[in-house]
Scaffold this active site. Structure first.
Site, PDB file in Angstrom:
ATOM      1  CG  PHE B 246     -23.071 -27.084  -8.335  1.00  0.00           C
ATOM      2  CD1 PHE B 246     -22.877 -26.134  -7.344  1.00  0.00           C
ATOM      3  CD2 PHE B 246     -24.099 -27.988  -8.178  1.00  0.00           C
ATOM      4  CE1 PHE B 246     -23.684 -26.087  -6.230  1.00  0.00           C
ATOM      5  CE2 PHE B 246     -24.918 -27.960  -7.064  1.00  0.00           C
ATOM      6  CZ  PHE B 246     -24.706 -27.006  -6.088  1.00  0.00           C
ATOM      7  CB  ILE B 471     -27.608 -21.301 -10.192  1.00  0.00           C
ATOM      8  CG1 ILE B 471     -26.228 -20.784  -9.766  1.00  0.00           C
ATOM      9  CG2 ILE B 471     -27.855 -20.943 -11.642  1.00  0.00           C
ATOM     10  CD1 ILE B 471     -25.072 -21.468 -10.515  1.00  0.00           C
ATOM     11  CB  THR B 473     -25.258 -17.822  -6.497  1.00  0.00           C
ATOM     12  OG1 THR B 473     -26.211 -17.372  -7.471  1.00  0.00           O
ATOM     13  CG2 THR B 473     -24.508 -18.984  -7.087  1.00  0.00           C
ATOM     14  CB  ILE B 635     -18.028  -9.817   1.938  1.00  0.00           C
ATOM     15  CG1 ILE B 635     -16.680 -10.553   1.887  1.00  0.00           C
ATOM     16  CG2 ILE B 635     -19.174 -10.792   2.231  1.00  0.00           C
ATOM     17  CD1 ILE B 635     -16.496 -11.514   0.736  1.00  0.00           C
ATOM     18  CG  LEU B 636     -21.492  -7.643  -3.026  1.00  0.00           C
ATOM     19  CD1 LEU B 636     -22.172  -8.014  -4.331  1.00  0.00           C
ATOM     20  CD2 LEU B 636     -21.277  -6.140  -2.966  1.00  0.00           C
ATOM     21  CE  LYS B 639     -28.829 -13.857   7.828  1.00  0.00           C
ATOM     22  NZ  LYS B 639     -30.279 -13.870   8.014  1.00  0.00           N
ATOM     23  CE  LYS B 707      -9.367  -9.750  -5.586  1.00  0.00           C
ATOM     24  NZ  LYS B 707      -8.175 -10.282  -4.885  1.00  0.00           N
ATOM     25  CD  GLU B 711     -16.575 -21.058 -10.130  1.00  0.00           C
ATOM     26  OE1 GLU B 711     -16.409 -22.262 -10.362  1.00  0.00           O
ATOM     27  OE2 GLU B 711     -17.611 -20.440 -10.452  1.00  0.00           O
TER      28      GLU B 711
END
Lengths: 158, 750
Positions: B246, B471, B473, B635-636, B639, B707, B711
């Protein structure tokens, strides 16, 4: 310092180890036995990452001394899959994306396994309260509830 | 050819998942080296002053202790500050562990024990006695805010306030409706679940292989090489699995320095793992005080925006984040004045924590917007819709895309916002007061420079490599998806090799830019492989692709074919066989489009709707429903994308209700440095959370149209919760977190 000889059963297998009187069971499992699936998130019993099932009780292994494991049964995440076949909870955690960084995941799986052993058909609220001792900083928790519900239904059907 | 989206965009399960659910994934502290030693840090127990003496005699006598390091015997390290500055260092002097007798903050490392076992190192650290000459610390931002200053050296140009536009003070004075208030936010601590750790393997000829908890393996490598004067070719840093970060693992921490220092000094392998407590003295989200003043006409159109922000930094570095500039670009307003200052306190240097700056600044702005809506007497969502702007007025640039209206519309519909009764305290559920609040969120969509290598084997196997980090992600998975899409193969046919410093150059994972950067690099390298394949195909006799250009071909089912007619083409295995190759490998480099950036600014946006239920006698708040509608380009992976937003929302709920670093200002010491007393949301605190990704096409923000999502999920959440609490209770609480005592002690406005 003399070691204490401890005899236990870990994930169904007989296991013996030597440990110092000041070593926690978490340290023994990780550092001596290499069971790195048992994670350390705090060492003070606050986060649940080191959850194991000791006999039939869910405990934080950081709050148990290694020597206290004498004669007892230990279940860790390493014992959940049968060979290549994942436990339904592991499978559903994957499918529901109920994990991200993965540090809290083994503790959640063990806590959920313990919960379902005692309550095979928990409500959402029972799951949330049953797993409230395990902290996660990534997932936002929601998917963990769905995964446990889904796994519970698979396990009841099996 | 890349919009066929069979794999990209679909909810593929994370490819690192099986290792994580079985406990087989190994993190920084989980590697063993023969003969390895263990380190443990002794921490300062004062916040300011000098060390007079350190008594290590008792500790040295403990069995298993090998060596104890203090500032008096620490091996030499680089002298110049520039050698200590990592890739995301700040203006000022980087912290140097065990450098001298100064204590700059509570919890500063003052001694380092190396022992044969972790227990011996820990116990010995507890036996070290330090004698201090303590000074009176200043740690209270509210008390010290009069000592604030504008940072003399900017960390980044875009963190500086934009020049004022119009005349905000005059417009504020003349407007019929206005609000002005101070918002106080405490320091927050990241608390990723993994403890910081490094395992150093000491090898022959001065080679080191280091497992480090870091958001950038190459940043750790370069830091270590700079500080100790090592040859970068002899040091490899790995971070295959990172247990959350984070932002806290962006800059190298003292555990890395100390582990490498002792390893070099003793010619032994080393492991250092921090305690949870120790992690509270690393980088943290700075406490801040903000004054936001908004004015509007009778219809709610903004007439003036004034935002002044002051946040904490340390004595030795000027940490900076973009707190207030969002107020100049979130809504249309021609009279804006933004100011930003720091105040030095006797605390550790703050650092980037999830949506650094925006999480704090937007919390203040969006609470003020709610207050303004009440003042004008219009619906808070309507107020935002009326002040929509499709231009970055701060920089006077166009915006690449802004599907925020869709966020408002779809979020409100899913939430049922239309049924909201405007008056505070007017909605109930049995004994509970019910409150509905909303807020907007914004984050910059960034792309940095990055490289990646893609290798396609004759048997169809694909390997993607870059020194990127995952991390938690989902980096492994999306990079695999992007490659699988180009090569039309299942994701199991792709090996993703990341988390190692000797892979293609990649910056730290942060700021939500990894997907855009490394994702674009992977796509570019994969396209380069296709181009090379085409070249080889065209060298074959009677090639059916002889006339084809690279834009006209794609890979389908193991063949290089014409996009317009899949019947025409050649098997990849045959192309490679003819060329005498067993694989084709290409590397690509991407970076932001500088020309485009001159004209366009790129942001992700969100609208967050929150329902709270409050038992007023007990003051207990439950966040019963959240809808977060997000516009973040393409959006790749549905999930991992949803996961990112859910995690952000929950951290935002923590910010609103739970999280607060508590300091005893008499001693300057952190009081709640553990997970029992620093509250983060637990399972039972969380109820329904719904995530919507609205449709947004954006080819300018990044080549692959994304994008970033790390965050935006947290931004605006704290304000939405706070606004819902106001709607439920009529109590406006402007200092976070909104704990039970504050609710019980506040008066409802009439």
């Amino acid at each position: 310092m003399a070691g204490i000889a401890v005899s236990t059963t870990i994930n169904g297998d007989q296991a013996e180890f030597l440990c110092h009187p000041d070593e926690t069971l978490l340290e023994v499992l990780r550092e001596r036995l290499g069971l790195m699936g048992v994670k350390e998130g705090c060492g003070t019993g606050d986060c649940g990452a080191c959850s194991i099932i000791l006999d039939d009780r869910l405990v934080c292994s950081c709050l148990v001394l290694g020597a206290e494991a004498e004669g007892r049964r230990i279940a860790t995440v390493e014992g959940m899959a049968q060979g290549d076949k994942l436990h339904p909870l592991q499978q559903k955690f994957l499918e529901h994306a109920a994990l991200q960084c993965g540090i809290c995941t083994p503790g959640f799986l063990i806590a959920a396994k313990d919960l379902l052993a005692k309550n095979p058909d928990p409500t959402e609220e029972e799951i949330r309260f049953g797993l409230a001792g395990n902290l996660c900083r990534c997932t936002g928790y929601d998917k963990i509830v769905r995964a446990v519900q889904d796994a519970a239904s698979v396990m009841r059907g099996a | 050819m890349l919009d066929r989206s069979k794999i990209v965009g679909s909810p593929v399960s994370r490819i690192d998942g099986p290792l994580k659910v079985t406990g087989a994934a190994k993190y920084a502290a989980e590697h063993f080296e023969p003969g390895m030693l263990f380190g443990h840090v002794a921490l300062a127990t004062i916040a300011a002053g000098r060390i007079l003496a350190i008594d290590t005699r008792a500790a040295e006598r403990l069995q298993g202790v090998v060596k104890i390091y203090t500032h008096e015997n620490r091996p030499k390290a680089a002298y110049r500050d520039s050698k200590w500055k990592d890739a995301v260092a700040l203006p000022g002097h980087p912290f140097r562990p065990l450098e001298n007798d100064r204590v700059l903050f509570d919890g500063q490392p003052v001694a380092f024990v190396v022992a044969e076992t972790p227990e011996a190192a820990r116990d010995a650290a507890g036996l070290i006695h330090v004698h201090y000459a303590a000074e009176t610390p200043n740690t209270h931002i509210v008390a010290e805010q009069h000592n604030s200053y504008e940072p003399p050296v900017a960390r980044m140009k875009q963190f500086l306030p934009p020049p004022p536009r119009g005349d905000a003070e005059a417009a504020f004075a003349a407007a019929p409706h206005k609000v002005s208030a101070d918002y106080v936010l405490p320091g927050e601590h990241h608390n990723p679940m993994e403890l910081f750790a490094a395992t150093v393997r000491f090898e022959d000829e001065g080679r080191l292989t280091i497992q480090d908890k870091t958001q950038g393996s190459q940043n750790s490598r370069d830091y270590v090489c700079g500080v100790f004067g090592l040859d970068p070719d002899k040091v490899i840093v790995k971070n295959d699995f990172v247990g959350g970060a984070f932002g806290q693992a962006l800059r190298p921490k003292h555990h890395l320095f100390l582990a490498v220092m002792a390893s070099l000094d003793l010619s032994r392998s080393m492991k250092v793992e921090m305690t949870r407590r120790e992690m509270f003295y690393l980088s943290w989200r700075p406490s801040c005080v903000q004054t936001v003043s908004l004015a509007a006409d009778d219809e709610g159109y903004l007439q003036a925006v004034l935002h002044h922000a002051v946040h904490t930094t340390s004595r030795h570095e000027d940490y900076q984040e973009n707190v207030a500039n969002w107020s100049g670009l979130a809504y249309k307003c021609d009279n804006v004045k933004i100011s930003y200052e720091l105040v030095k306190l006797d605390l550790a240097t703050p650092g980037d924590m999830r949506a650094p700056g925006a999480a704090s600044g937007v919390a203040a702005l969006e609470t003020a917007m709610d207050e303004l809506a009440c003042e004008v007497g219009i619906d808070p969502l309507e107020l935002r819709v009326r002040n929509f702007v499709h231009r970055d007025q701060n920089q006077d640039k166009a915006i690449t895309s802004k599907a925020l209206h869709a966020c408002y519309r779809e979020g409100a519909e899913r939430f049922g916002w239309v049924a909201r009764s405007p008056t505070p305290r007017s909605m109930r559920d049995g004994n509970d007061l019910v409150g509905w609040g909303m807020a907007g969120g914004i984050w910059e969509a960034m792309m940095s420079k990055g490289e990646a290598k893609v290798r396609l084997s004759a048997d169809g196997h694909v390997t993607v490599s870059a020194a990127a980090s995952d991390i938690g992600t989902g980096t492994y998975t999306i990079l695999g998806q992007l490659a699988a899409e180009v090569f039309d193969c299942p994701i199991d046919a792709v090996t993703v090799d990341i988390g190692r410093s000797n892979l293609p150059k990649t910056g730290v994972e942060g700021g939500s830019w990894t997907a855009a950067t490394t994702g674009s690099a992977v796509q570019a390298a994969a396209k380069a492989v296709v181009k090379t394949l085409l070249g080889h195909a065209q060298s074959m006799e009677n090639s059916p692709l002889a006339e084809a250009s690279e834009e006209q071909v794609e890979i389908s089912e193991g063949r290089l074919v014409l996009e317009a007619n899949h019947q025409v083409g050649t098997a990849i295995a045959d192309i490679m066989a003819a060329a005498g190759l067993d694989a084709v490998e290409e590397q690509a480099k991407v970076g932001p489009d500088i020309l485009s950036m001159r004209r366009y600014a790129a942001y992700s946006h969100s609208a967050v709707f929150v329902e709270v239920k409050i038992d007023e006698e007990l003051g207990v708040v439950r966040v019963t429903r959240v809808v977060s509608a997000v516009a973040a380009g393409r959006i790749l992976n549905a999930k991992t994308a949803r996961s990112q937003i859910l995690g952000g929302v929950v951290m935002g709920i923590g910010m609103a209700l739970h999280e607060e670093g508590l300091i005893d200002h008499r001693t300057g010491r952190i009081m709640n440095h553990n997970l029992a007393e620093y509250h983060v949301p637990a399972h039972a605190d969380i109820h329904d959370i719904d995530v919507i990704f609205v449709e947004e096409q954006d080819q300018r923000a990044s080549p692959i149209g994304v994008k970033g999502l790390g965050e935006i999920g947290i931004v605006g959440v704290a304000a939405a919760v706070s606004n819902a609490i106001f709607h439920a209770t009529g109590k406006r609480i402007r200092n976070l977190p909104i704990t039970i005592d504050k609710i019980l002690e506040s008066e409802a406005v009439q």
